[in-house]
Design a protein around this motif. Sequence first.
Motif, PDB file in Angstrom:
ATOM      1  N   ALA A  28       0.840  -1.199   0.000  1.00  8.28           N
ATOM      2  CA  ALA A  28       0.000   0.000   0.000  1.00  8.28           C
ATOM      3  C   ALA A  28       0.869   1.240   0.000  1.00  8.28           C
ATOM      4  N   GLU A  29       0.602   2.115  -0.955  1.00 11.00           N
ATOM      5  CA  GLU A  29       1.178   3.453  -0.953  1.00 11.00           C
ATOM      6  C   GLU A  29       0.108   4.414  -0.471  1.00 11.00           C
ATOM      7  N   ALA A  30       0.552   5.529   0.068  1.00 10.19           N
ATOM      8  CA  ALA A  30      -0.411   6.580   0.381  1.00 10.19           C
ATOM      9  C   ALA A  30      -1.171   6.939  -0.892  1.00 10.19           C
ATOM     10  N   SER A  31      -2.433   7.218  -0.777  1.00 12.16           N
ATOM     11  CA  SER A  31      -3.251   7.546  -1.935  1.00 12.16           C
ATOM     12  C   SER A  31      -2.737   8.800  -2.620  1.00 12.16           C
ATOM     13  N   VAL A  32      -2.956   8.856  -3.948  1.00  4.93           N
ATOM     14  CA  VAL A  32      -2.567  10.065  -4.676  1.00  4.93           C
ATOM     15  C   VAL A  32      -3.289  11.284  -4.123  1.00  4.93           C
ATOM     16  N   THR A  33      -4.435  11.060  -3.492  1.00  5.63           N
ATOM     17  CA  THR A  33      -5.157  12.195  -2.902  1.00  5.63           C
ATOM     18  C   THR A  33      -4.452  12.733  -1.665  1.00  5.63           C
ATOM     19  N   THR A 193       3.911   0.647   2.476  1.00  6.20           N
ATOM     20  CA  THR A 193       4.059  -0.535   3.330  1.00  6.20           C
ATOM     21  C   THR A 193       3.991  -1.801   2.497  1.00  6.20           C
ATOM     22  N   PHE A 194       5.001  -2.674   2.655  1.00  2.00           N
ATOM     23  CA  PHE A 194       4.991  -4.018   2.074  1.00  2.00           C
ATOM     24  C   PHE A 194       4.636  -5.004   3.181  1.00  2.00           C
ATOM     25  N   HIS A 195       3.542  -5.754   2.991  1.00  2.00           N
ATOM     26  CA  HIS A 195       3.072  -6.655   4.038  1.00  2.00           C
ATOM     27  C   HIS A 195       3.593  -8.078   3.899  1.00  2.00           C
TER      28      HIS A 195
END
Length: 249
Positions: A28-33, A193-195
């Motif tokens: 998960a990357e932070a959203s482009v928003t 984050t890489f889970h």
Amino acid sequence: MDYDELIDEGLTTPFEGWDFGVFRGRYAEASVTDLPWSYPQLVRDQLPAAASLLDLGTGGGEVLASLAPLPARTAATEGFAPNVPVARRRLEPMGIEVSEVGDDDQLPFADSAFDLIVSRHESYDPTEIRRVLAPGGVFVTQQVGGGDLAEVNQALGAPEHEYADWNLRAAAEELTAAGFTVTWEGEARLPATFHDIGALVLFLRITPWHVPDFTVERYAGPLRDLHSTMSAGQPLQALCHRFALVARP
């Protein structure tokens, strides 16, 4: 899944375009928003005055298609061969020509061919942008900075990015030297984050520039260590590095 199963999944999971839906719940990357700016809006702000548009490094054409309606003359380039047919399937029905290009950032277009040139996460040659951009035109770009996910390289014991010095200041200086005036700029770092280790291997497989010498055999030790840590509930935390510019000749 155990280590070997996750590694195999990372090496074989199909991936096309730049649709990161396959990572849902795993990377998960932070959203482009969450960026202080909106790249689509930076482009849309320029569209009313543009009779022609060139999109550099269109990927699978996802972002460009989302910006419709587009100028009557719109073209795109893509340098990652697996993405070219994906982009053509999406964009050619919209009347958009997709040109495959090489690594030298040379563009197969005439001088002063486009009113607006945009680049989301694609390399470019400022002099070549100046050549292809029409008088009074605009260049809009969002770039992946040289500090992007540096924590991944550190965790693997891999060399830092060859482009580690690529940042807002460097890009602005290059454009200024090529005769541009930067009219807007922004830079940010956001969490990622890489889970699980399978997601990390898949990510490195589809971004071969991130760790150019990556193979699961070469990095087996660090990968197993990371797998143990992730399996214990401690994901790999990193920071995405992004910056954006709007410039005019």
